[in-house]
Design an enzyme around this catalytic site. Structure first.
Site, mmCIF file in Angstrom:
data_model
loop_
_atom_site.group_PDB
_atom_site.id
_atom_site.type_symbol
_atom_site.label_atom_id
_atom_site.label_comp_id
_atom_site.label_asym_id
_atom_site.label_seq_id
_atom_site.Cartn_x
_atom_site.Cartn_y
_atom_site.Cartn_z
ATOM 1 N N HIS A 359 49.363 42.191 35.293
ATOM 2 C CA HIS A 359 47.907 42.101 35.114
ATOM 3 C C HIS A 359 47.333 40.725 35.442
ATOM 4 O O HIS A 359 46.156 40.490 35.200
ATOM 5 C CB HIS A 359 47.524 42.429 33.666
ATOM 6 C CG HIS A 359 47.477 43.887 33.374
ATOM 7 N ND1 HIS A 359 46.388 44.678 33.656
ATOM 8 C CD2 HIS A 359 48.400 44.717 32.839
ATOM 9 C CE1 HIS A 359 46.632 45.928 33.293
ATOM 10 N NE2 HIS A 359 47.849 45.973 32.797
ATOM 11 N N LYS A 547 32.450 39.595 28.865
ATOM 12 C CA LYS A 547 33.900 39.679 29.092
ATOM 13 C C LYS A 547 34.563 38.586 28.270
ATOM 14 O O LYS A 547 33.886 37.725 27.716
ATOM 15 C CB LYS A 547 34.243 39.520 30.571
ATOM 16 C CG LYS A 547 33.645 38.272 31.234
ATOM 17 C CD LYS A 547 33.984 38.203 32.716
ATOM 18 C CE LYS A 547 33.179 39.180 33.525
ATOM 19 N NZ LYS A 547 33.987 40.187 34.212
ATOM 20 N N ARG A 548 35.897 38.636 28.193
ATOM 21 C CA ARG A 548 36.661 37.594 27.524
ATOM 22 C C ARG A 548 36.228 36.223 28.048
ATOM 23 O O ARG A 548 35.950 36.093 29.232
ATOM 24 C CB ARG A 548 38.128 37.809 27.895
ATOM 25 C CG ARG A 548 39.148 37.503 26.867
ATOM 26 C CD ARG A 548 40.464 38.175 27.211
ATOM 27 N NE ARG A 548 40.834 38.168 28.616
ATOM 28 C CZ ARG A 548 41.492 37.201 29.233
ATOM 29 N NH1 ARG A 548 41.822 36.091 28.597
ATOM 30 N NH2 ARG A 548 41.823 37.317 30.504
ATOM 31 N N LYS A 553 36.852 32.880 34.530
ATOM 32 C CA LYS A 553 35.777 33.879 34.601
ATOM 33 C C LYS A 553 34.407 33.205 34.791
ATOM 34 O O LYS A 553 33.421 33.848 35.078
ATOM 35 C CB LYS A 553 35.793 34.763 33.353
ATOM 36 C CG LYS A 553 37.058 35.633 33.271
ATOM 37 C CD LYS A 553 37.097 36.460 32.001
ATOM 38 C CE LYS A 553 38.400 37.221 31.828
ATOM 39 N NZ LYS A 553 38.536 38.411 32.681
ATOM 40 N N THR A 655 37.447 45.464 34.867
ATOM 41 C CA THR A 655 36.977 46.850 34.713
ATOM 42 C C THR A 655 35.528 46.884 34.244
ATOM 43 O O THR A 655 34.848 47.878 34.422
ATOM 44 C CB THR A 655 37.855 47.634 33.719
ATOM 45 O OG1 THR A 655 38.000 46.871 32.516
ATOM 46 C CG2 THR A 655 39.233 47.922 34.298
ATOM 47 N N LYS A 659 32.202 49.505 34.945
ATOM 48 C CA LYS A 659 31.310 50.083 33.927
ATOM 49 C C LYS A 659 29.850 49.798 34.280
ATOM 50 O O LYS A 659 28.983 50.668 34.152
ATOM 51 C CB LYS A 659 31.657 49.521 32.541
ATOM 52 C CG LYS A 659 33.021 49.977 32.053
ATOM 53 C CD LYS A 659 33.599 49.067 30.970
ATOM 54 C CE LYS A 659 35.102 49.288 30.870
ATOM 55 N NZ LYS A 659 35.804 48.243 30.121
#
Length: 818
Positions: A359, A547-548, A553, A655, A659
């Site tokens: 991952h 998100k995390r 990110k 992901t 969504k």
């Protein structure tokens, strides 16, 4: 109870009876929490009938079973999802309405199960939903965390971690199964005894501590097909029950120690591993749930089929990232030490049964354990890993004669550490990435030596999401609109949603689509007002990044751009800026200082901007506390813009991007992870792409040549924003954000200045944001883009992903439950 057999009056009576039996109350006296419990137990009764039927069908049809092994399962609330998949949601809502009860209020009584945190855990949950809906027999295996990771509170702009006591009212959907309890052993030593009769060594594990693993089963309901699979999460109990009459101090202390060992193993998800004790606890957790799960799976197989040589014909173990990698040596231990197999036969069974999903390419997430810790905590397992490594080194020498650099690059045990990703690759028959770009980077860069040696093991399985939770349940207005236009086949075949493309230029369809979006924005605005006390305008652009929180990110780039926009507006108050609401939601790991400081920065900027009357509400900034699946559903449905802005090459897939797409939000992002495939499906004209490519990033990382200081020196806008981090604009403490400033410009707090290329991509990002604004001002163009994002999302269902795993890796059989 299923929609086709649903009897409203029976349901109402059952709920009233449940309230009476559980709480000795009438419906009028019962609290919303008590009514939630009563409704859940009533629904569970129906599920259990199907659960029993499913087990019977599995028994008769003898399908192959996949055990999906994961440290995380981010399930989301169960009641609404179970009603959706039983096709009884609308009927139950109606029945409760007649009883004066609002199903939405009842659903809000259910806490999100604190069994996961990020994309890894949510993917596992989507996969379980798809496996059941597609009619495959599967067990999810994990840990029943008492408090999850943490419940996030924001106080004075800082993240505060509070225990997430999700079990305080009990979990109505779980079943305790003590009859399947297993013993898991830690520490001690291994003694070798030679058996003269058999002419072989026996390994005796002694002086160990052990805990009892107790399984709790939760039903995973397939959509409208009577199939119910199982999520099995393990709780830990002391084996020596505490003896009150034991006055011997040593015995007393031993009993307390046993209690504490059991308690700490299942207390929290991802304990802080900045220190030795945290590392040890993480490894204990991993071995605990793996040992219990593998013991149970082997026992189940043996009872039915006997001959373990054919285990891989009926059992598949899928390792969701490196956390479950001890599956490989644990299965070897059981086969050799308990079942009497020789090494070669045990190894063949193990490698045919295990498969590994990678991952991440982030080095810190490719787990490595110090040998000292690993061998002390798991002495027999370590012996087996040593032997796997010894044999693998011989294979490397055969494959690459004379090339000693390959041994350094590929050894499972190296530099005093056990490299778990390498053990997972060697010990299984399949290694998959989770988006095409990610898999290519694994093959060409991160795992290139392994790909060179064993190319047949490598394959790609692009992630997906379940449309049943993230559209049918999360966005009922849009779900009904889609069904009205193209029928309801999309619920189990998302490729059907492509039929919406014919409406892309239809003005009536565009109007209806955007009207639904507006209603969903009103719903989110209400949530924000209730939880943040900030009024946001649903007519503004809802620009969302949830998100995390991790540096790659790049939530930091997002908030720096907000600061830049605010500067522009202050310089030119009459500037024609379309009103924007920037929405963030993210948990930072408890020990991740810079990520937590980024949360403080976002809230500090929000505090200044939201209270500046001079900008007339043109920019608002909101940080949504405790982001999770249940508020995520509200957020995805309401978003106009989907921020997917990771440094190219760093995000394995993502992901959240899917969504947002499913709910009609165009992507603003880099060509990273699954963004690449999203753009392929929807067309680059219906997304906003910017920034360095993954090749450019990897080239800078390998060869240097990037100097953020030159950008700082030559770009006045960037310089102004960065200086505001340390000149008191957003905090009276000018040193508060110094670490963030330093991380972008020098190596005082990191190995490489601007590790994630924020300044390199900043101008390109700002330009892409301008393109978003221009597109949004053109109502027809935007409506078409939004509608096409939904219409082109068919590929990104987890149903498709699961069918690919089944075909290429697991080879499962479909089951029919009458």
């Amino acid at each position: 109870m299923l929609a086709k057999k649903f009897d409203k009056e029976v349901f109402k009576t059952d709920v009233e009876m449940a309230v009476k039996k559980l709480y000795r109350k009438t419906m009028k006296e019962a609290t919303p929490q008590q009514i939630f419990q009563a409704v859940s137990y009533t629904v569970k009764d129906v599920i259990i009938d199907n659960w029993l039927k499913s087990q019977q069908a599995f028994e008769e049809q003898e399908p192959k079973i996949v055990y999906y092994l994961s440290m995380e399962f981010l399930m989301g609330r169960a009641l609404g999802n179970n009603l959706i998949n039983l096709t009884a949601y609308k009927e139950v809502k109606e029945a409760l309405d007649e009883m004066g009860v609002d199903l939405n209020v009842i659903e809000d009584q259910e806490p999100d199960p604190a069994l996961g945190n990020g994309g890894l855990g949510r993917l596992a949950a989507c996969f379980l939903d798809s496996l059941a809906t597609l009619g495959y027999c599967a067990y999810g295996c994990g840990i029943r965390y008492r408090y999850g990771m943490f419940k996030q509170k924001i106080e004075d702009g800082y993240q505060i971690e509070a225990p997430d006591n999700w079990l305080k009212d009990g979990n109505p959907f779980e079943l305790r199964r003590p009859e399947y309890a297993k013993e898991v052993r830690f520490g001690g030593n291994t003694r070798i005894v030679y058996d003269e009769e058999l002419g072989k060594n026996h390994y005796i594990h002694e002086n160990y501590q052990s805990v009892r693993a107790i399984p709790y089963d939760m039903p995973i309901v397939g959509y409208d097909n009577n199939v119910v699979n199982t999520l099995r999460i393990w709780d830990a109990e002391a084996i020596n029950d505490f003896q009150l009459d034991s006055f011997d101090k040593g015995e007393y202390e031993k009993a307390v120690e046993q209690e504490n060992l059991a308690k700490t193993i299942v207390e929290v998800l991802y304990p802080n591993d900045n220190h030795y004790a945290g590392k040890e606890l993480r490894l204990k957790q991993q071995y605990f749930f793996i040992s219990a799960s593998i013991q149970a799976a082997v026992a189940k197989y043996k009872k039915k089929y006997g001959d373990l040589r054919k285990l891989s014909d009926k059992v598949a173990f899928q390792l969701n990232d490196t956390h479950p990698t001890v599956t490989v040596p644990e299965l070897m231990r059981i086969l050799m030490d308990e079942e009497g197999f020789e090494w070669d036969e045990a190894w063949e069974i193990t490698t045919k049964t295990c498969a590994y999903t990678n991952h991440t390419i982030m080095a810190e997430a490719l787990e490595k354990w110090p040998i000292e810790l690993f061998s002390r905590l798991l002495p027999r397992i370590y012996q087996i890993v040593e032997e796997i490594n010894r044999r693998f080194l011989l294979d490397i020498q055969k494959a690459f004669p004379g090339d000693n650099s390959k041994i350094d690059a590929m050894a499972i045990i190296h530099n005093g550490q056990v490299r778990m990703a390498y053990l997972a690759i060697v010990g299984g028959h399949s290694v998959n990435g989770v988006a095409r770009l990610h898999t290519e980077i694994l093959k060409k860069d991160v795992l290139k030596d392994f790909y060179q040696m064993m190319p047949n093991k490598f394959n790609n399985k692009t992630n997906g999401i379940t449309q049943r939770r993230f559209l049918l349940h999360g966005n009922p207005l849009l779900a009904d609109w889609v069904t009205d236009h193209i029928g309801d086949e999309w619920i189990t075949d998302l490729s059907q949603i492509g039929k919406l493309k014919m409406y892309a230029d239809d003005e009536k369809a565009q109007f209806e689509f955007m009207n639904i979006k507006y209603h969903n924005k009103q719903r989110l605005a209400k949530y924000i007002l209730e939880h943040n006390g900030v009024e946001v305008d649903p007519r503004s652009i809802f620009d969302v990044q949830v998100k995390r929180l991790h540096e790659y990110k790049r939530q930091l780039m997002n908030i720096l751009h907000v600061m830049y926009l605010y500067n522009q507006l202050k310089l030119n108050p009459e500037m024609d800026l379309y009103p924007r609401t920037f929405i963030f939601g993210a948990k930072a790991a408890a020990g991740y200082r810079r990520a937590k400081l980024t949360i403080k920065l976002i809230n500090a900027v929000a505090d200044v901007i939201n209270n500046d009357a001079s900008i007339k509400g043109k920019i608002k900034v909101v940080f949504i506390e405790n982001y999770r699946v249940s508020n995520g559903e509200i957020i995805f449905a309401a978003a106009d813009v989907s921020e997917q802005i990771s440094t190219a090459s760093k995000e394995a897939s993502g992901t959240g991007n899917m969504k947002f797409m499913l709910n009609g939000a165009p992507t603003l992002g880099t060509m990273d992870g699954a963004n690449v495939e999203i753009v392929e499906e929807v067309g680059e004209e219906n997304a906003f792409i910017f920034g360095l490519s993954s090749d450019e990033v990897i080239n800078y990382e390998n060869h240097g040549g990037y100097d953020p200081m030159s950008i700082f020196n030559n770009d006045a806008d960037v310089r102004q924003v960065l200086m505001q981090l340390i000149n008191g604009t957003y905090s009276s403490d000018t040193e508060l954000f110094r670490e963030i400033y330093d991380s972008l410009l020098n190596t005082k707090s990191c190995d490489r200045a601007d590790t994630y290329f924020i300044l390199a991509d900043f101008k390109s990002y700002a330009d892409a944001q301008k393109r978003v604004e221009e597109a949004y001002k053109d109502e027809k163009r935007w409506a078409k883009m939004a509608l096409l994002n939904t219409a082109c999302s068919g590929k990104f269902t987890s149903d498709r992903t699961i069918e690919q795993y089944v075909e290429d890796i697991w080879k499962l059989d479909k089951v029919v439950v009458e």
